[in-house]
Motif scaffolding. Structure first.
Motif, PDB file in Angstrom:
ATOM      1  N   PHE A 111       0.820  -1.212   0.000  1.00 56.17           N
ATOM      2  CA  PHE A 111       0.000   0.000   0.000  1.00 56.17           C
ATOM      3  C   PHE A 111       0.849   1.255   0.000  1.00 56.17           C
ATOM      4  N   GLU A 112       2.062   1.175   0.549  1.00 54.08           N
ATOM      5  CA  GLU A 112       2.922   2.356   0.570  1.00 54.08           C
ATOM      6  C   GLU A 112       3.268   2.811  -0.841  1.00 54.08           C
ATOM      7  N   ASP A 113       3.220   1.894  -1.799  1.00 50.83           N
ATOM      8  CA  ASP A 113       3.541   2.227  -3.187  1.00 50.83           C
ATOM      9  C   ASP A 113       2.314   2.247  -4.083  1.00 50.83           C
ATOM     10  N   ALA A 114       1.128   2.213  -3.467  1.00 48.51           N
ATOM     11  CA  ALA A 114      -0.089   2.123  -4.279  1.00 48.51           C
ATOM     12  C   ALA A 114      -1.183   3.057  -3.788  1.00 48.51           C
ATOM     13  N   GLY A 115      -0.793   4.145  -3.140  1.00 46.92           N
ATOM     14  CA  GLY A 115      -1.798   5.076  -2.639  1.00 46.92           C
ATOM     15  C   GLY A 115      -2.683   5.642  -3.729  1.00 46.92           C
ATOM     16  N   HIS A 116      -2.122   5.800  -4.918  1.00 47.00           N
ATOM     17  CA  HIS A 116      -2.878   6.375  -6.038  1.00 47.00           C
ATOM     18  C   HIS A 116      -3.882   5.405  -6.627  1.00 47.00           C
ATOM     19  N   ALA A 117      -3.748   4.106  -6.286  1.00 42.76           N
ATOM     20  CA  ALA A 117      -4.537   3.073  -6.954  1.00 42.76           C
ATOM     21  C   ALA A 117      -5.543   2.387  -6.042  1.00 42.76           C
ATOM     22  N   THR A 118      -5.587   2.766  -4.783  1.00 39.40           N
ATOM     23  CA  THR A 118      -6.507   2.129  -3.848  1.00 39.40           C
ATOM     24  C   THR A 118      -7.490   3.149  -3.287  1.00 39.40           C
ATOM     25  N   ALA A 119      -8.684   2.667  -2.960  1.00 41.85           N
ATOM     26  CA  ALA A 119      -9.672   3.546  -2.343  1.00 41.85           C
ATOM     27  C   ALA A 119      -9.150   4.084  -1.015  1.00 41.85           C
ATOM     28  N   LEU A 120      -8.488   3.227  -0.244  1.00 41.75           N
ATOM     29  CA  LEU A 120      -7.949   3.647   1.049  1.00 41.75           C
ATOM     30  C   LEU A 120      -6.878   4.724   0.879  1.00 41.75           C
ATOM     31  N   GLY A 121      -5.996   4.516  -0.092  1.00 44.64           N
ATOM     32  CA  GLY A 121      -4.940   5.490  -0.327  1.00 44.64           C
ATOM     33  C   GLY A 121      -5.480   6.812  -0.843  1.00 44.64           C
ATOM     34  N   LYS A 122      -6.379   6.746  -1.813  1.00 42.44           N
ATOM     35  CA  LYS A 122      -6.947   7.984  -2.366  1.00 42.44           C
ATOM     36  C   LYS A 122      -7.762   8.731  -1.319  1.00 42.44           C
ATOM     37  N   CYS A 123      -8.391   7.985  -0.415  1.00 36.53           N
ATOM     38  CA  CYS A 123      -9.157   8.616   0.654  1.00 36.53           C
ATOM     39  C   CYS A 123      -8.243   9.445   1.542  1.00 36.53           C
ATOM     40  N   VAL A 124      -7.076   8.903   1.875  1.00 39.02           N
ATOM     41  CA  VAL A 124      -6.102   9.646   2.681  1.00 39.02           C
ATOM     42  C   VAL A 124      -5.563  10.840   1.900  1.00 39.02           C
ATOM     43  N   LEU A 125      -5.198  10.615   0.636  1.00 38.09           N
ATOM     44  CA  LEU A 125      -4.654  11.705  -0.173  1.00 38.09           C
ATOM     45  C   LEU A 125      -5.656  12.846  -0.318  1.00 38.09           C
ATOM     46  N   ARG A 126      -6.917  12.516  -0.418  1.00 32.37           N
ATOM     47  CA  ARG A 126      -7.947  13.545  -0.548  1.00 32.37           C
ATOM     48  C   ARG A 126      -8.019  14.424   0.698  1.00 32.37           C
ATOM     49  N   GLU A 127      -7.697  13.848   1.864  1.00 30.46           N
ATOM     50  CA  GLU A 127      -7.789  14.582   3.126  1.00 30.46           C
ATOM     51  C   GLU A 127      -6.551  15.415   3.431  1.00 30.46           C
ATOM     52  N   LEU A 128      -5.438  15.134   2.747  1.00 29.68           N
ATOM     53  CA  LEU A 128      -4.211  15.878   3.014  1.00 29.68           C
ATOM     54  C   LEU A 128      -4.292  17.299   2.475  1.00 29.68           C
ATOM     55  N   ASP A 129      -3.556  18.209   3.106  1.00 32.18           N
ATOM     56  CA  ASP A 129      -3.485  19.557   2.548  1.00 32.18           C
ATOM     57  C   ASP A 129      -2.569  19.535   1.329  1.00 32.18           C
ATOM     58  N   GLY A 130      -2.533  20.634   0.597  1.00 31.86           N
ATOM     59  CA  GLY A 130      -1.800  20.681  -0.668  1.00 31.86           C
ATOM     60  C   GLY A 130      -0.323  20.348  -0.528  1.00 31.86           C
ATOM     61  N   ASP A 131       0.317  20.873   0.521  1.00 29.96           N
ATOM     62  CA  ASP A 131       1.753  20.622   0.697  1.00 29.96           C
ATOM     63  C   ASP A 131       2.034  19.156   1.006  1.00 29.96           C
ATOM     64  N   ALA A 132       1.254  18.569   1.905  1.00 28.34           N
ATOM     65  CA  ALA A 132       1.476  17.168   2.269  1.00 28.34           C
ATOM     66  C   ALA A 132       1.193  16.248   1.089  1.00 28.34           C
ATOM     67  N   ARG A 133       0.179  16.575   0.329  1.00 23.91           N
ATOM     68  CA  ARG A 133      -0.139  15.759  -0.849  1.00 23.91           C
ATOM     69  C   ARG A 133       0.971  15.869  -1.891  1.00 23.91           C
ATOM     70  N   ALA A 134       1.448  17.077  -2.123  1.00 23.65           N
ATOM     71  CA  ALA A 134       2.531  17.265  -3.090  1.00 23.65           C
ATOM     72  C   ALA A 134       3.783  16.526  -2.652  1.00 23.65           C
TER      73      ALA A 134
END
Length: 251
Positions: free
Chosen positions: A134-157
């Motif tokens: 999962f550490e290398d698949a955040g962009h491809a999983t619902a769980l990963g995208k859910c976390v990425l959606r909640e991050l602020d712009g700097d943390a996501r970048a």
């Protein structure tokens, strides 16, 4: 008839624990000779045990030759807190699995990575084959995208600068602009992944927040059961609220 034998005890282990307790009683450091007196150990034995514990990180020797507890104990203590937290939330994941007939997953965003903390599955609710971490698949999983959606712009970048958007299936989002567009699109609480991580599998996840803790709670289903994803969101949201409350008891 012989008498009942007691348990076999390892004396050296007992001595090491006794010595560690004595070190912990002195926050500012304590010399070996004082530790030998307090524990009743021979000075040579005290030095031998201290050298071993310093080598393994359980005790640290200061510049003035006194001893304090080492960083390794902090890691063990942190691990026990994590286990306590998971023991509190595991029943909720079990209820989720049984109620939706789907494997349940809990992830956390820790030190800039999306990590799986717990999976509750069963014969009738098998987990997805985690063929890519999962550490290398955040962009491809619902769980990963859910976390990425909640991050602020700097943390996501920062996360995206350190992770390649690998092509895991023909449906994986591999272009950063497209991923960001979907993350920032108007949305409800649920984030889905339809065969983006693994062919034949669909997932839905909702965010979890408790203090500084960010994570996601989700379930996986066979791709031919995607009609159940939307209905699962309300159940996931209620479960996420229970998980957050139980995490608050251990954080």
């Amino acid at each position: 008839m012989g008498g009942k034998e007691g348990p076999t005890l390892i004396t050296s282990v007992q001595r090491a624990f006794r010595l560690m307790e004595a070190v912990g009683a002195h926050e500012g450091g304590v010399p070996a000779k004082q530790l030998a007196r307090e524990t009743g150990l021979a000075l040579a034995t005290t030095y031998h045990l201290l050298r071993t514990m310093v080598h393994d990180g359980y005790v640290r020797k200061l510049d003035d030759s006194t001893f304090v507890l080492g960083e390794r104990l902090g890691a063990l203590h942190g691990g026990s807190r994590d286990q306590a937290a998971l023991s509190r939330v595991r029943p909720t994941l079990t209820e989720l699995r049984d109620g939706l007939s789907a494997a349940a997953y809990l992830t956390f965003y820790e030190d800039g990575e999306i990590r799986v903390a717990e999976i509750v599955d069963g014969p009738k609710a098998p987990r997805v084959d985690l063929w890519v971490g999962f550490e290398d698949a955040g962009h491809a999983t619902a769980l990963g995208k859910c976390v990425l959606r909640e991050l602020d712009g700097d943390a996501r970048a920062d996360y995206l600068s350190r992770h390649t958007l690998n092509d895991l299936t023909p449906r994986t989002i591999t272009h950063r602009a497209e991923l960001l567009r979907r993350l920032d699109a108007p949305h409800g609480p649920g984030v889905t992944d339809i065969e983006e991580y693994s062919l034949g599998t669909a997932c839905v996840a909702v965010p979890i927040r408790q203090g500084d803790t960010l994570g996601a709670l989700g379930v996986s289903l066979r791709a031919n059961r995607t009609d159940r994803l939307e209905g699962a969101v309300a159940t996931l949201v209620a479960a996420a609220e229970r998980v957050s409350r139980r995490l608050s008891l251990t954080i």
